[in-house]
Write a protein that holds these residues in place. Structure first.
Motif, PDB file in Angstrom:
ATOM      1  N   UNK A  36       0.704  -1.279  -0.067  1.00  0.00           N
ATOM      2  CA  UNK A  36      -0.029   0.019   0.138  1.00  0.00           C
ATOM      3  C   UNK A  36       0.790   1.345   0.056  1.00  0.00           C
ATOM      4  N   UNK A  37       0.851   2.094  -1.069  1.00  0.00           N
ATOM      5  CA  UNK A  37       1.609   3.307  -1.221  1.00  0.00           C
ATOM      6  C   UNK A  37       0.910   4.287  -1.051  1.00  0.00           C
ATOM      7  N   UNK A  38       1.771   5.663  -0.421  1.00  0.00           N
ATOM      8  CA  UNK A  38       1.219   6.798  -0.239  1.00  0.00           C
ATOM      9  C   UNK A  38       1.899   7.569  -1.389  1.00  0.00           C
ATOM     10  N   UNK A  39       1.232   9.202  -1.435  1.00  0.00           N
ATOM     11  CA  UNK A  39       1.599   9.685  -2.618  1.00  0.00           C
ATOM     12  C   UNK A  39       1.812  11.202  -2.359  1.00  0.00           C
ATOM     13  N   UNK A  40       1.790  11.615  -0.833  1.00  0.00           N
ATOM     14  CA  UNK A  40       1.747  12.675  -0.584  1.00  0.00           C
ATOM     15  C   UNK A  40       2.863  13.736  -1.328  1.00  0.00           C
ATOM     16  N   UNK A  41       4.102  13.566  -1.153  1.00  0.00           N
ATOM     17  CA  UNK A  41       5.113  14.425  -2.035  1.00  0.00           C
ATOM     18  C   UNK A  41       4.663  14.755  -3.212  1.00  0.00           C
ATOM     19  N   UNK A  42       4.282  13.854  -4.058  1.00  0.00           N
ATOM     20  CA  UNK A  42       3.862  13.610  -5.360  1.00  0.00           C
ATOM     21  C   UNK A  42       2.462  14.534  -5.766  1.00  0.00           C
ATOM     22  N   UNK A  43       1.657  14.370  -4.851  1.00  0.00           N
ATOM     23  CA  UNK A  43       0.479  15.350  -4.709  1.00  0.00           C
ATOM     24  C   UNK A  43       0.736  16.861  -4.557  1.00  0.00           C
TER      25      UNK A  43
END
Length: 462
Positions: A84-91
Motif C-alpha cells: 500500500x503506497x502513499x503519494x503525499x509529496x507527489x500530490x
C-alpha cells in the motif's frame, strides 16, 4: 525472537560435543552464521501474508530501489505481499505546478476538485514507477530472475468523510469495505497486490484516502499475519530517545495522549495501527523507512529494529508447566556447565516443575527461577535464577525477582534465601544480606554442600 514461538539456541544443538562446538565457533564465517540463524525465520514466514505500507517519499528520494530488492526477496521466500503506497509529496508537487494547495483541518486534508485531479495523477504515476522497479531483472543485480507479477485493482470501496464542524472535506474519504476475496485470490497466484491510497464508491466517485487507513483496513479484512508500516519518523521512542521494541495498544494510546509534538501523519498511522491490532492482526511493525534493510533486519533477526505492536502483552512471567521443561533445561545447562548452578536432571525438573516460574518472550523462555518453601521457618529458597545472556541487563532479572518475592508472600513466607557462588553482588544490590549456614532451615542445612561452599544470602520480605 519476536516472530517465533520457539528459537533453538546454538547451545541446544551442541550438547555432548563441547569441543567440536568450540572449534567450529573459532572457524565460523559471519555470512554462514547469519544465514543459518535466519533460517528459522525463513521457515516461519513462508506462506504468511504481510501488508507493507510506505509513503511516496521513498520514490522521491530514490530509496525505493533498495526497498524493491527487499520486497523481491520476501516474495521469493514465499511470503504473500500486499503493498500500500502513499503519494503525499507527489500530490504536493502537482499542486504547486497548478499554484494550488490542499487545506488541512484538524489533521485531515480537504480534497477539492483540483486537489482530486492531482491525487489521481500522483497515484497513477507512483503506481507505474513501483511496477517498473519491481519488474527489473538485470543480470548481476538483486532482482535477477525475480519475475515478479504486480497487480492493482478497485479493491477499496470508500465513502466521503463528509462535513465536520462546518468543514466540507469534499473528496477526502474513509474506507468503507475491502474486497478481501479478490485480494486473496490474487495472492494465491503468487502475485503482489499493489493498492493506492484511493477508494471508489458505487456511484463512481473517487476518494482520497490515507495509506495507513487503507493498509490497516486491508490487513484486517484479509486476516494478514503482519502489518508493516515504514514510517518517516521511525519507531516509537521512550523518554530517553530509545526505541520501544514492544508495546500494546493501551500503552500506545497513553503515549499519543501525552505527546503533543507528534505529526498529524504519524498520529494517523499509529491510530490505524492500534485499530488494526484490535481487529485481529497479531503483529503490527513500526519501522523507520530511512533505515536501509529495515524490513530484513526486523523480520530475520532475533530482536528486530523497530517497534512491534501486539494485542496482548508480548512478554509475561507465569508459572511453568511440563511443556516448559525443555526450554528451562536449555537455559540452565550452560550455567550448570560453568559451575554457576547445581546440575538438575530432566527427571528432577519434571517432578519439580510447579516450583518454577518462567519469563516468556513470544513463546520463548528467556528466564526462570524456582521457589522451595520451608513452611516451619516461614522461609523459602530462591533457586535456578537465570536470564538468557542475550537479554541480560534489560531489567528482566529484577522483574523476575519481584515476581518470585510476590509468589513467596502468597505462601506466607517472611524471608527468601539464595545459595550462590558467583552472583553474590547481584543479590546484595537487591537487598539480600549474608546469613550463616547454621541459620538455614534444618531440612536445607542437612543438604548443604560444604565442598561447593556457596554463600548464603537472605532477604526479609515486607
Amino acid at each position: 525472537h519476536r516472530d517465533l514461538h520457539s528459537f533453538p539456541t546454538r547451545r541446544s544443538s551442541d550438547l555432548g560435543n563441547k569441543q567440536v562446538a568450540t572449534n567450529r565457533d573459532r572457524l565460523s564465517d559471519p555470512f554462514v552464521d547469519w544465514f543459518r540463524t535466519s533460517s528459522p525465520y525463513i521457515h516461519a514466514h513462508r506462506g504468511r501474508t504481510f501488508v507493507i505500507a510506505f509513503g511516496g517519499e521513498s520514490l522521491m528520494d530514490g530509496s525505493f530501489a533498495s526497498l524493491a530488492h527487499d520486497i523481491a526477496l520476501l516474495n521469493g521466500l514465499g511470503i504473500r505481499l500486499v503493498l500500500v503506497h502513499g503519494a503525499r509529496p507527489q500530490i504536493e508537487e502537482r499542486l504547486r505546478l497548478r499554484n494550488a494547495h490542499m487545506q488541512i483541518v484538524n489533521g485531515l486534508r480537504v480534497t477539492d476538485s483540483i486537489a482530486l485531479e492531482c491525487v489521481k495523477e500522483a497515484a497513477g504515476i507512483v503506481r507505474v514507477e513501483i511496477e517498473a522497479l519491481l519488474s527489473m531483472g538485470l543480470t548481476n543485480s538483486p532482482m535477477a530472475g525475480a519475475n515478479i507479477r504486480v497487480a492493482s485493482g478497485n479493491f477499496v470501496t470508500a465513502r466521503p468523510l463528509g462535513v465536520h464542524n462546518g468543514v466540507d472535506y469534499c473528496h477526502t474519504g474513509l474506507v468503507r469495505r475491502i474486497d478481501a476475496a479478490a485480494i486473496s485470490l490474487l495472492l494465491e497466484t503468487g502475485a503482489i497486490a499493489l493498492i493506492p491510497p484511493l477508494g471508489y464508491s458505487p456511484t463512481g466517485e473517487v476518494f482520497n484516502l490515507t495509506a495507513a487507513d487503507v493498509a490497516g483496513s486491508v490487513a484486517s479484512a484479509i486476516g494478514a499475519d503482519k502489518l508493516i508500516l515504514l514510517l518517516e519518523e521511525g519507531g516509537i521512542k521512550d523518554s530517553r530517545g530509545k526505541i520501544l521494541t514492544n508495546i500494546i495498544p493501551n500503552e500506545l494510546e497513553v503515549i499519543l495522549s501525552r505527546r503533543r509534538l507528534i505529526s498529524d501523519e504519524l498520529r494517523q498511522s499509529l491510530l490505524s495501527a492500534i485499530a488494526c491490532c484490535r481487529n485481529g492482526v497479531r503483529r503490527v511493525h513500526l519501522l523507520s523507512r530511512a533505515m536501509d534493510g529495515a524490513l530484513l533486519k526486523e523480520l530475520f533477526s532475533r530482536n528486530g529494529v523497530g517497534t512491534m505492536l501486539t494485542a496482548e502483552p508480548y512478554e509475561s512471567i507465569r508459572t511453568a508447566g511440563i511443556d516448559d521443561v525443555g526450554g528451562i533445561l536449555e537455559l540452565l545447562t550452560p550455567l550448570e556447565e560453568r559451575g554457576i548452578l547445581v546440575r538438575r536432571s530432566r527427571e528432577l525438573l519434571e517432578t519439580e516443575i510447579d516450583r518454577f516460574s518462567v519469563v516468556v518472550l513470544d513463546g520463548m523462555i528467556i528466564g526462570c527461577a524456582a521457589l522451595y518453601p520451608y513452611q516451619p521457618e516461614r522461609m523459602a529458597e530462591l533457586a535456578c535464577v537465570a536470564v538468557h545472556p542475550e537479554y541480560g541487563g534489560s531489567g528482566r532479572g529484577d522483574r523476575l525477582l519481584k515476581h518470585m518475592e510476590q509468589r513467596a508472600r502468597q505462601h506466607a513466607i517472611q524471608r527468601v534465601f539464595v545459595l550462590t557462588t558467583q552472583t553474590t553482588h547481584w543479590f546484595r544490590e537487591r537487598g539480600f544480606e549474608q546469613l550463616p549456614v547454621e541459620q538455614l532451615p534444618m531440612a536445607k542445612r542437612m543438604l548443604y554442600n560444604y565442598q561447593r561452599n556457596s554463600k548464603v544470602l537472605v532477604k526479609h520480605l515486607d
